[in-house]
Design a protein around this motif. Structure first.
Motif, PDB file in Angstrom:
ATOM      1  N   PHE A 301       0.863  -1.183   0.000  1.00 27.49           N
ATOM      2  CA  PHE A 301       0.000   0.000   0.000  1.00 27.49           C
ATOM      3  C   PHE A 301       0.894   1.226   0.000  1.00 27.49           C
ATOM      4  N   THR A 302       0.883   1.951  -1.119  1.00 29.31           N
ATOM      5  CA  THR A 302       1.745   3.108  -1.284  1.00 29.31           C
ATOM      6  C   THR A 302       0.931   4.396  -1.224  1.00 29.31           C
ATOM      7  N   ALA A 303       1.633   5.522  -1.188  1.00 27.20           N
ATOM      8  CA  ALA A 303       0.952   6.821  -1.220  1.00 27.20           C
ATOM      9  C   ALA A 303       0.164   6.983  -2.518  1.00 27.20           C
ATOM     10  N   ALA A 304       0.696   6.415  -3.622  1.00 30.64           N
ATOM     11  CA  ALA A 304      -0.030   6.473  -4.892  1.00 30.64           C
ATOM     12  C   ALA A 304      -1.334   5.689  -4.818  1.00 30.64           C
ATOM     13  N   ASP A 305      -1.304   4.509  -4.164  1.00 32.32           N
ATOM     14  CA  ASP A 305      -2.528   3.730  -3.983  1.00 32.32           C
ATOM     15  C   ASP A 305      -3.536   4.497  -3.140  1.00 32.32           C
ATOM     16  N   ALA A 306      -3.047   5.149  -2.090  1.00 31.30           N
ATOM     17  CA  ALA A 306      -3.938   5.914  -1.219  1.00 31.30           C
ATOM     18  C   ALA A 306      -4.611   7.046  -1.991  1.00 31.30           C
ATOM     19  N   GLU A 307      -3.865   7.691  -2.865  1.00 33.48           N
ATOM     20  CA  GLU A 307      -4.438   8.777  -3.659  1.00 33.48           C
ATOM     21  C   GLU A 307      -5.482   8.244  -4.637  1.00 33.48           C
ATOM     22  N   THR A 308      -5.220   7.086  -5.219  1.00 33.90           N
ATOM     23  CA  THR A 308      -6.205   6.478  -6.116  1.00 33.90           C
ATOM     24  C   THR A 308      -7.492   6.158  -5.364  1.00 33.90           C
ATOM     25  N   VAL A 309      -7.360   5.596  -4.158  1.00 37.31           N
ATOM     26  CA  VAL A 309      -8.537   5.294  -3.341  1.00 37.31           C
ATOM     27  C   VAL A 309      -9.262   6.574  -2.958  1.00 37.31           C
ATOM     28  N   ARG A 310      -8.513   7.617  -2.625  1.00 39.40           N
ATOM     29  CA  ARG A 310      -9.150   8.887  -2.249  1.00 39.40           C
ATOM     30  C   ARG A 310     -10.012   9.419  -3.381  1.00 39.40           C
ATOM     31  N   ARG A 311      -9.492   9.334  -4.613  1.00 35.05           N
ATOM     32  CA  ARG A 311     -10.268   9.828  -5.751  1.00 35.05           C
ATOM     33  C   ARG A 311     -11.525   8.987  -5.975  1.00 35.05           C
ATOM     34  N   LEU A 312     -11.406   7.668  -5.755  1.00 34.77           N
ATOM     35  CA  LEU A 312     -12.579   6.801  -5.891  1.00 34.77           C
ATOM     36  C   LEU A 312     -13.663   7.203  -4.888  1.00 34.77           C
ATOM     37  N   LEU A 313     -13.268   7.399  -3.640  1.00 35.64           N
ATOM     38  CA  LEU A 313     -14.246   7.737  -2.606  1.00 35.64           C
ATOM     39  C   LEU A 313     -14.836   9.126  -2.812  1.00 35.64           C
ATOM     40  N   ALA A 314     -14.079  10.000  -3.453  1.00 37.64           N
ATOM     41  CA  ALA A 314     -14.550  11.377  -3.651  1.00 37.64           C
ATOM     42  C   ALA A 314     -15.525  11.510  -4.806  1.00 37.64           C
ATOM     43  N   THR A 315     -15.624  10.498  -5.666  1.00 40.19           N
ATOM     44  CA  THR A 315     -16.511  10.616  -6.830  1.00 40.19           C
ATOM     45  C   THR A 315     -17.985  10.578  -6.448  1.00 40.19           C
ATOM     46  N   GLY A 316     -18.315   9.857  -5.387  1.00 38.54           N
ATOM     47  CA  GLY A 316     -19.713   9.697  -5.018  1.00 38.54           C
ATOM     48  C   GLY A 316     -20.448   8.665  -5.850  1.00 38.54           C
ATOM     49  N   GLN A 317     -19.773   8.044  -6.828  1.00 37.62           N
ATOM     50  CA  GLN A 317     -20.411   7.026  -7.663  1.00 37.62           C
ATOM     51  C   GLN A 317     -20.447   5.694  -6.902  1.00 37.62           C
ATOM     52  N   PRO A 318     -21.614   5.039  -6.849  1.00 37.65           N
ATOM     53  CA  PRO A 318     -21.746   3.822  -6.043  1.00 37.65           C
ATOM     54  C   PRO A 318     -20.691   2.761  -6.340  1.00 37.65           C
ATOM     55  N   ARG A 319     -20.434   2.488  -7.633  1.00 34.10           N
ATOM     56  CA  ARG A 319     -19.459   1.451  -7.973  1.00 34.10           C
ATOM     57  C   ARG A 319     -18.057   1.865  -7.555  1.00 34.10           C
ATOM     58  N   ALA A 320     -17.724   3.138  -7.699  1.00 37.26           N
ATOM     59  CA  ALA A 320     -16.406   3.619  -7.291  1.00 37.26           C
ATOM     60  C   ALA A 320     -16.255   3.568  -5.770  1.00 37.26           C
ATOM     61  N   LEU A 321     -17.309   3.922  -5.045  1.00 39.58           N
ATOM     62  CA  LEU A 321     -17.265   3.855  -3.583  1.00 39.58           C
ATOM     63  C   LEU A 321     -17.039   2.416  -3.122  1.00 39.58           C
ATOM     64  N   ALA A 322     -17.761   1.489  -3.740  1.00 35.52           N
ATOM     65  CA  ALA A 322     -17.615   0.081  -3.363  1.00 35.52           C
ATOM     66  C   ALA A 322     -16.199  -0.406  -3.631  1.00 35.52           C
ATOM     67  N   ASP A 323     -15.623  -0.015  -4.765  1.00 39.23           N
ATOM     68  CA  ASP A 323     -14.274  -0.453  -5.108  1.00 39.23           C
ATOM     69  C   ASP A 323     -13.253   0.145  -4.146  1.00 39.23           C
ATOM     70  N   GLY A 324     -13.418   1.434  -3.812  1.00 40.02           N
ATOM     71  CA  GLY A 324     -12.490   2.077  -2.889  1.00 40.02           C
ATOM     72  C   GLY A 324     -12.527   1.465  -1.503  1.00 40.02           C
ATOM     73  N   LEU A 325     -13.736   1.224  -0.985  1.00 45.15           N
ATOM     74  CA  LEU A 325     -13.863   0.618   0.335  1.00 45.15           C
ATOM     75  C   LEU A 325     -13.358  -0.821   0.333  1.00 45.15           C
ATOM     76  N   HIS A 326     -13.600  -1.533  -0.760  1.00 47.09           N
ATOM     77  CA  HIS A 326     -13.102  -2.907  -0.856  1.00 47.09           C
ATOM     78  C   HIS A 326     -11.580  -2.930  -0.868  1.00 47.09           C
ATOM     79  N   SER A 327     -10.969  -1.972  -1.555  1.00 44.54           N
ATOM     80  CA  SER A 327      -9.502  -1.889  -1.578  1.00 44.54           C
ATOM     81  C   SER A 327      -8.951  -1.657  -0.174  1.00 44.54           C
ATOM     82  N   LEU A 328      -9.595  -0.750   0.565  1.00 43.02           N
ATOM     83  CA  LEU A 328      -9.141  -0.489   1.932  1.00 43.02           C
ATOM     84  C   LEU A 328      -9.368  -1.704   2.823  1.00 43.02           C
ATOM     85  N   GLY A 329     -10.437  -2.445   2.565  1.00 41.03           N
ATOM     86  CA  GLY A 329     -10.676  -3.662   3.327  1.00 41.03           C
ATOM     87  C   GLY A 329      -9.575  -4.685   3.120  1.00 41.03           C
ATOM     88  N   ARG A 330      -9.114  -4.821   1.865  1.00 42.32           N
ATOM     89  CA  ARG A 330      -8.005  -5.746   1.585  1.00 42.32           C
ATOM     90  C   ARG A 330      -6.744  -5.310   2.322  1.00 42.32           C
TER      91      ARG A 330
END
Length: 357
Positions: A301-330
């Motif tokens: 888990f790198t700073a680049a990965d964290a930034e990618t997840v941040r952008r996913l969570l910031a979109t507000g799109q349901p599929r992007a939110l699910a993917d971002g939260l799933h990534s953090l869960g892993r």
């Protein structure tokens, strides 16, 4: 930062060189970044005429077995696919083990007593058709499938579902393989038998076209239930964008478009969405409002990965939110070195709380 700067808010030029892991011998492997698309099951369904096709509808005996299961008694919607959502993971025993966990298509026909759930004696729900399963798995429309028998029968029909359920998503394979080809310097000259026109991009960004005909997919080969035929021309041309990491996934994205009945259909506009083609093109161009990109984080888990997840969570799109939260869960499950500090430094906790609320 390695992950590009355009997947969520369109800022920056997305010119990072890609985050990821390493391969034996010291090669840096850029994990492919695929778009988190605003797609739903209804995008891959065939016409309503198949809802009464005896090859796919449940027999009264099959419906009785389904009706007797505990999860169906508690909540029938657990076994009926959400037409405006995603499908469950397709398994090899989707047909033969249907009573355990398979989900079914039911478009609320008028034959129901309550208009909400199927009932005995009314219109029956149905299995996904073989073509719909192939679309869910990412096989192109040109992929030739075998015949399917009636829902209560046995034989080649169940074998075809078994093979499709065991298959690995070709789109994911293409994305991973193209990144590997880039690492070992063979992107422009794919080794014989590895790519056959699906994986490598030529200088203009189009797929190197060729035809492939082979045996069946799934374990054990045999059966000849499916064979691949790759089109010699690509009608879904996509221009590459400013992010090299995303451009590596362009051939995989083209394959995804080929696995969709009509990626430019007005069907998307009717449901308030951009067409699949427009979503993919916007993702590659790193435009503002484009779909977010998926991550390969987990054991690292790198700073680049964290930034990618941040952008996913910031979109507000349901599929992007699910993917971002799933990534953090892993990440939380695998606990890679320094992950907690990186998560705090990226200020992800407030976004996580907001999403979970």
């Amino acid at each position: 930062d390695g992950s590009g700067d355009g997947s969520g808010d369109g800022s920056g030029d997305g010119s990072g060189d890609g985050g990821g892991g390493s391969i034996g011998g010291g090669f840096d492997y850029p994990w492919p970044e695929l778009p988190c698309l605003d797609t739903q099951v209804s995008d891959v369904l065939e016409g309503v005429e198949v809802d009464r096709d005896p090859r796919y509808t449940l027999t009264p005996h099959q419906f009785d077995k389904l009706h007797a299961t505990q999860d169906y008694k508690q909540d029938p919607t657990q076994r009926l696919v959400r037409l405006d959502g995603g499908a469950r993971t397709l398994i090899s025993h989707y047909r033969s083990g249907f009573a355990l966990r398979s989900e079914f298509v039911w478009r609320h026909p008028s034959g129901s007593s309550n208009g909400t759930f199927p009932v005995a004696g009314g219109e029956m729900p149905r299995f996904f058709t073989a073509r719909e399963c192939a679309r869910l798995q990412g096989f192109p429309e040109s992929h030739i499938l075998g015949e399917v028998g009636e829902a209560g029968g046995k034989g080649n029909g169940n074998r075809l579902y078994y093979q499709l359920g065991n298959a690995v998503c070709p789109v994911v394979v293409a994305a991973i393989a193209n990144s590997l080809l880039a690492v070992i310097g063979l992107l422009g000259e794919p080794p014989g038998g590895v790519n056959k026109g699906l994986l490598a991009a030529n200088a203009s960004g189009s797929v190197n076209a060729s035809a492939v005909e082979g045996g069946s997919i799934g374990r054990g080969g045999g059966g000849g239930a499916t064979r691949a035929v790759v089109e010699t021309a690509d009608p879904h041309m996509l221009n590459q964008g400013p992010n090299p990491r995303r451009n590596l996934s362009a051939p995989a994205i083209r394959l995804l478009l080929h696995a969709t009945p009509d990626p430019s259909s007005a069907h998307y506009a009717l449901t308030g969405r951009s067409s699949l083609f427009d979503q993919c093109a916007s993702f590659l161009r790193c435009e503002e409002g484009a779909p977010g990109g998926s991550t390969g984080c987990g054991d690292c888990f790198t700073a680049a990965d964290a930034e990618t997840v941040r952008r996913l969570l910031a979109t507000g799109q349901p599929r992007a939110l699910a993917d971002g939260l799933h990534s953090l869960g892993r990440v939380a499950l695998m606990e890679p070195p320094g992950w907690a500090a990186i998560l705090l430094e990226a200020n992800l906790l407030p976004l996580m709380v907001q999403c979970l609320r």
